[in-house]
Design an enzyme around this catalytic site. Structure first.
Site, PDB file in Angstrom:
ATOM      1  N   THR B 258       0.813  -1.226   0.000  1.00 11.29           N
ATOM      2  CA  THR B 258       0.000   0.000   0.000  1.00 11.29           C
ATOM      3  C   THR B 258       0.847   1.277   0.000  1.00 11.29           C
ATOM      4  O   THR B 258       0.687   2.127   0.869  1.00 11.29           O
ATOM      5  CB  THR B 258      -0.936   0.038   1.234  1.00 11.29           C
ATOM      6  N   LEU B 261      -0.653   4.867   0.656  1.00 11.10           N
ATOM      7  CA  LEU B 261      -2.001   4.722   1.210  1.00 11.10           C
ATOM      8  C   LEU B 261      -1.900   4.014   2.555  1.00 11.10           C
ATOM      9  O   LEU B 261      -1.055   3.129   2.725  1.00 11.10           O
ATOM     10  CB  LEU B 261      -2.885   3.872   0.274  1.00 11.10           C
ATOM     11  N   HIS B 368       9.333   2.052  18.159  1.00 13.20           N
ATOM     12  CA  HIS B 368       8.590   0.850  17.784  1.00 13.20           C
ATOM     13  C   HIS B 368       8.544  -0.127  18.950  1.00 13.20           C
ATOM     14  O   HIS B 368       9.272   0.005  19.934  1.00 13.20           O
ATOM     15  CB  HIS B 368       9.156   0.203  16.522  1.00 13.20           C
ATOM     16  N   ASP B 378      16.850  -3.754  21.274  1.00  7.75           N
ATOM     17  CA  ASP B 378      16.112  -3.277  20.099  1.00  7.75           C
ATOM     18  C   ASP B 378      14.749  -3.926  20.038  1.00  7.75           C
ATOM     19  O   ASP B 378      14.644  -5.084  19.645  1.00  7.75           O
ATOM     20  CB  ASP B 378      16.920  -3.613  18.839  1.00  7.75           C
ATOM     21  N   GLU B 416       8.053  -2.191  12.886  1.00  6.24           N
ATOM     22  CA  GLU B 416       9.171  -1.401  12.388  1.00  6.24           C
ATOM     23  C   GLU B 416      10.213  -2.291  11.760  1.00  6.24           C
ATOM     24  O   GLU B 416      10.854  -1.933  10.767  1.00  6.24           O
ATOM     25  CB  GLU B 416       9.786  -0.592  13.536  1.00  6.24           C
ATOM     26  N   GLU B 417      10.424  -3.471  12.367  1.00  3.69           N
ATOM     27  CA  GLU B 417      11.517  -4.337  11.912  1.00  3.69           C
ATOM     28  C   GLU B 417      11.329  -4.792  10.468  1.00  3.69           C
ATOM     29  O   GLU B 417      12.281  -5.129   9.786  1.00  3.69           O
ATOM     30  CB  GLU B 417      11.662  -5.552  12.839  1.00  3.69           C
ATOM     31  N   GLU B 425       2.593   3.919   7.918  1.00 10.44           N
ATOM     32  CA  GLU B 425       1.146   3.876   7.666  1.00 10.44           C
ATOM     33  C   GLU B 425       0.443   5.011   8.410  1.00 10.44           C
ATOM     34  O   GLU B 425      -0.499   5.616   7.900  1.00 10.44           O
ATOM     35  CB  GLU B 425       0.567   2.518   8.075  1.00 10.44           C
ATOM     36  N   ASP B 445      14.714   4.776  19.722  1.00  2.93           N
ATOM     37  CA  ASP B 445      14.526   3.363  19.384  1.00  2.93           C
ATOM     38  C   ASP B 445      15.424   2.589  20.352  1.00  2.93           C
ATOM     39  O   ASP B 445      15.084   2.433  21.532  1.00  2.93           O
ATOM     40  CB  ASP B 445      14.882   3.178  17.902  1.00  2.93           C
TER      41      ASP B 445
END
EC number: 3.4.11.-
Lengths: 740, 740
Positions: B258, B261, B368, B378, B416-417, B425, B445
């Site tokens: 996407t 979008l 994230h 992480d 995120e990964e 998004e 992060d």
């Protein structure tokens, strides 16, 4: 007196004074420290309405249209100076004004080698020539500054071939000729103005192998059928037989060499070979007296009934001339075009009244300055109004009587006639600043097409301010009607919310509002006075883009007394003041709900079944429209509540930002990659027949005959998602700002 | 008492009271009516700094990293609930919080059919297999929730061929192999992490006909050369021999189906066949113990010196194994990848503290949530800090002690990964709203890579607020240094304006700030504690993206005592408060001047002569940079002057809008049509070697060997104009708002 008494009295006095101080400080609210926020002042509005003077507009027009002022001509530059002088006047000028110049690609006929249209006999000799200039009827149609009629940006070339008649030069017109068995290869196509855009006639023609195009204005389309000299200007407002509509045949807008970049001298310029949008074949406009000579002598089948006009003969399709006519049957038509592309300096003039409270909010009001010839109507009728408005506001400003809450920016654009060039370059140069700060753009180009009624095109949020303004201004016509009440008699619609109201048209790309609405997403409007359609079916005022569009034409026929000009000035003035001075911005975003609902209903009714066949649901679109409606209504409620209290200016600023920026949420620069500048997902050009969201309508129209799973159906889904995302984003912008 | 006396006293008393009332009302300014505007409160800042608790961060981390929480896994969803619970806590929560879910395309290894790397003997039998899982060293590397090492988005397939060693898999590495006469067609290429992006290794390999790619982490690159179990985790912070770096091999960011979008269920999805950016051939990461088995048995020429690593043998190029090694010489390597693409629900969690005065201005702070395995470093080291910050601010809020001037938005991004999916998004869904209202985006992060020094990446306007914050916070290391004073010892530069200062890095696309800076043009920063480079050359903390990145790893090796975590929390906290509470936004736009000047100088020095050869002048760029510098300096002056007075909140809001929106003026969505999301003309990816405006650098690098007049040189001119237009637009935005 005893000292104890003295002490007692002293203490008592001190206590009383102290009590007074305390009462005075805490118990009485201090007005001076929280003055009422600056809001629309109805007295000032009344004053402005009263001072807008019809006669001054008339005098402005006389001066503006005294000489031809083609874009970048010396007289065009003189008018730049005139505007600067007016806007810098110490008694009636603005806070500041300046001109900025772009180097843009324009197109002109050669002065040494005029464009010609000849009939060439079988032996190769010229047996007839069309007029090269319009007839000098009023003494204003001659002289070196009257540019020869031409099709700007049409390529030079000297095609020669048999003549065919191709109606309006639409794609279906050429198909009809093919169906009739007419070989188009190498022909010259005679077409009439209207139906499709100027440039499209040559584009369509070239696809069928046509070598050259002629374009004329049929008296049926422009003169309500009249065509004799005694029935036309200077004896009436109708177009004389020699009148020729000039115009730009460029398909896009903005400087052709610098798309998306301002045409400053240093900017990158596209190689001419890579420029798209110019007509592919030589094209020349002619008057209807010349068209009659050609068309009434054509051979071949009788043209369809809808192709017939008012030249006083039966229009035939060709090819070539009939044996019993004025020319030998195998005569050809030669179209010799010697247009030249030239880099020219074209100026915008800008003037500003600095806002007292929110100088970083701009109410932008503009019109172009350049004309084809004298341009009394187009564009000087608008510029005459612009100058009168700036004079009245400037005078109040210089007297210290008034300063608007927000800034008012006046603009005189250059080179509009060649494709909205000045305004487009301006939006390219100041894209971000304008997008962040502009409350609305108001365009008054031709201010008076005719004197029957107001006509406004605009996006839904401007409806309310135009209604408020026009309800308070007297209509110039007979009777004691407001402009609003007169307007509603000519253009109206039944609104589910308001009942019967005047109907606003939507904005195409006919004038300088185009880059503001389509490229920048700024709420825009175009204001004019126009026709009583029961009295004329002329596609536009008859002398449009001809050398007959002169001061006397306006003064005698279009608006004697200039009361319609004054009505437009008052309307625009009231709209400007309301936008610049109202504490709460008078942009009603919930008025978009009606548009969205009607687009949605059209999609459901006319595309729903088709989409369902291809497993595409309109459900998400329904949800998005409903969400928008709910959020817009809730915002309206919050505004009403706030208006009853005494809200903090910062609070109102935040709300106003929501109102101002709503229109931006409909922009998506990636929605229509093939459409230059068009980013507004509600108002981009619609080629599909269903009056709904243009991306959806166009994509459906292309996909209709393809199989499910095709690229075309994927594009339908993409377009649907683009609209849904825009509407959801719009709703999110209207929500309370701290709601996630 | 005589009545006259009584009357006299009464009148006197009334007069005194009246005088008091008058004095009280007019002579004493009423504070309550024009209170000082809400500004940064240093006491509150002190309180927040004092309450950010290292031990609570430690406990947060223990909980967050207790179980693997791969994007969209049940534990990932549990953490969504944990965040919601914390942010809705009545005593320490925010004003409101919620989760929003996107349906995104992720990639996972098959649980039924694990990916395998085998050595296949001459007769077709498997004679050796690489490990499928990491060694269960601490009891946390086993179990069904530990995802098998894999290359996300690598296609499934079972290529088999001779092994070659291709260094880092860069384009020049494969060219080197070609130069050495090695036939790459059908081979399996063993590459090591680093040098180029993950996905690029497979892309480059496939161009040369390679059939499959293996990627490993060389101990030289990650372990300072150490590789034995007793030198690695759990005995040190180094990577155990079985450790494998997982990762996304997708070239772009955002949900692959996407682009542009939001990945809501109804959105249009690109057909999988049309998705670009996935690795073209099967790819699998392995640990260095497996890599040693393969690499140390290779045949062929000795690899170049720079290709050698720390596996304890001489690296050869192949193809195939050497006859005297562990495997038969004509053995092949089989890479069987069974990855699957799956549409999964991934959630963002958002929480907000509503601004008291300007709720429509957002200070956005995020990280994230998803990890590859336990993800203690992480991303949980960042999330642990996020939760502690929201607790401290939430507690002040709920107690009624404090409410920020502007809104603070906390975000926990999903997936995120796999490619910054949740944050991307989100920016697609709320593009306009975020772009109009966001003051800055702060990303934390991995909060602690190592405990030596602060490291900040960001755009120039954030430098000043980071400096102000870090000068007031004690560094966790030895000595009595501020974070700022410690930082300057590790990263510094000589600024022409300020002298020696800590140097901020620039923002690439390594974490969730990418869509904010590159797509939305929001001033952004990324904050972390990091290495002493004199102590380690590890390309990143050694257990990165492995099953060894656990709570104990952090607690024992990375940051015992969590004082570096606390330092990051304080830095981020102070930056947030300064951005949310300062009356004047602490974004110093004039700090962009240094960047522009250095880009300009690089262009002049390294491209000037070349450009001149092709008749391209840098003059307009020089002018634009100078104009920016002048306008930025003048704006700074105006701010200083205003700060000395008692400016109106609306006046300051207008100035702050100029500061906030400056970064947007550098966006041009049409500048780099081939670069998805990258629109920032100063920070787009630079492939050209000259450290200047990326569009110019890249275009010059492509045009360098073409003739004048080529398309490539036209693109250089176009890119130059794009930068000039952006800088001129930026300068226009900084000018006094009513200057035309």
């Amino acid at each position: 007196m005893q000292w104890t008494k003295v002490l007692g009295l002293g203490l008592g006095a001190a206590a009383l004074l102290g009590l007074g101080i305390i009462l005075g400080h805490f118990a009485i609210p201090k007005k001076a420290n929280s003055p009422a926020p600056q809001d629309l002042d109805l007295e000032i509005l009344e004053t402005v309405m009263g001072q807008l003077d019809a006669n001054r507009i008339r005098e402005n027009l006389r001066e503006l249209s005294r000489e031809p002022h083609l874009a970048s001509s010396p007289r065009d530059e003189d008018l730049v100076q005139l505007l600067l002088q007016r806007w810098k006047d110490p008694e009636s000028g603005l806070d500041s004004a300046g001109a900025s110049t772009y180097e843009v690609l324009l197109s002109f006929p050669s002065q040494e080698q005029p464009n010609v249209v000849d009939i060439v006999g079988p032996t190769g000799g010229i047996i007839h020539s069309c007029h090269r200039t319009e007839e000098n009827v009023t003494g204003e149609q001659g002289g070196p500054d009257v540019v020869q009629p031409y099709a700007a940006y049409a390529p030079s070339g000297t095609p020669q071939g048999l003549l065919v008649y191709a109606n309006r030069g639409a794609e279906e017109d050429f198909k009809e000729l093919q169906t009739q068995g007419i070989k188009l290869e190498g022909t010259i196509a005679l077409t009439r103005y209207g139906g499709v855009g100027r440039g499209a006639k040559a584009v369509n023609a070239a696809k069928h192998g046509v070598a050259g195009v002629l374009v004329y204005t049929d008296p049926a389309d422009i003169n309500d059928g009249l065509s004799s000299p005694d029935e036309t200007f200077p004896n009436s407002w109708y177009l004389p037989p020699s009148g020729v509509e000039r115009g730009s045949y460029y398909e896009y807008f903005g400087d052709p060499l610098t798309p998306y970049l301002p045409a400053v001298p240093s900017s990158f310029r596209v190689d001419l070979a890579n420029v798209s949008g110019f007509p592919p074949i030589p094209t020349q406009p002619i008057g209807f007296q010349d068209a009659r000579d050609l068309l009434c002598n054509l051979n071949g089948t009788l043209a369809p009934a809808t192709w017939q006009g008012a030249l006083g003969c039966h229009y035939r399709l060709g090819p070539g001339f009939r044996p019993d006519g004025d020319f030998p049957a195998d005569s050809q038509v030669n179209v010799s075009v010697y247009n030249r592309l030239e880099l020219r300096n074209s100026s915008n003039v800008l003037g500003i009244i600095r806002g007292a409270v929110e100088p970083d909010r701009y109410v932008l009001y503009g019109n172009h300055r350049d004309s084809w010839v004298h341009g009394a109507v187009d564009p000087s009728s608008g510029t005459a109004v612009l100058l009168e408005l700036s004079r009245v506001l400037g005078t109040l400003l210089k007297k210290g009587t008034w300063r608007p809450r927000r800034s008012i920016v006046f603009a005189s654009w250059g080179a509009e006639e060649f494709g909205l060039i000045g305004s487009t370059e301006f939006t390219e140069e100041f894209f971000n600043k304008l997008q962040e700060r502009t409350v609305a753009y108001i365009n008054v180009d031709i201010s008076v097409f005719a004197n029957a009624t107001l006509r406004v095109q605009g996006t839904p949020p401007v409806q309310t301010v135009v209604f408020s303004a026009t309800k308070e201004i007297r209509s110039p016509g007979p009777g004691d009607l407001s402009i609003y009440d007169n307007w509603i008699r000519y253009f109206n619609r039944s609104s589910p919310v308001y009942g019967l109201v005047p109907s606003l048209g939507s904005l195409g790309a006919g004038s300088d509002y185009a880059p503001f609405i389509h490229f920048l997403g700024i709420s825009s409007m175009d204001i004019a006075y126009t026709y009583d359609r029961s009295k004329t079916s002329a596609r536009i005022y008859p002398t449009y883009h001809t050398a007959f569009d002169t001061f006397d034409y306006v003064d005698k026929f279009l608006d004697p007394g200039f009361s319609s000009h004054q009505a437009v000035a008052r309307t625009a003035g009231s709209v400007i003041l309301r936008l610049s001075d109202s504490f709460f911005l008078p942009l009603k975003v919930s008025d978009y709900s009606e548009t969205l609902r009607s687009f949605l209903q059209a999609a459901q009714q006319d595309l729903g079944a088709l989409l369902e066949q291809h497993s595409i649901s309109l459900g998400p679109l329904v949800n998005a429209v409903e969400k928008f409606e709910a959020e817009a209504a809730a915002l309206g409620q919050r505004i009403s509540t706030l208006q009853k209290g005494s809200p903090d200016p910062l609070q109102v600023r935040m709300l106003n930002d929501q109102l101002m920026l709503l229109e931006r949420t409909f922009l998506n620069p990636r929605a229509f990659p093939e459409e230059r500048y068009y980013s507004h997902v509600l108002w981009a050009p619609r080629t599909g027949s269903v009056v709904t969201f243009p991306g959806l309508s166009n994509a459906c129209s292309r996909a209709r005959d393809t199989a499910s799973g095709s690229e075309a159906w994927a594009e339908v889904q993409r377009q649907l998602s683009i609209v849904v995302t825009a509407l959801e984003g719009a709703a999110a912008t209207l929500r309370p700002v701290a709601d996630l």
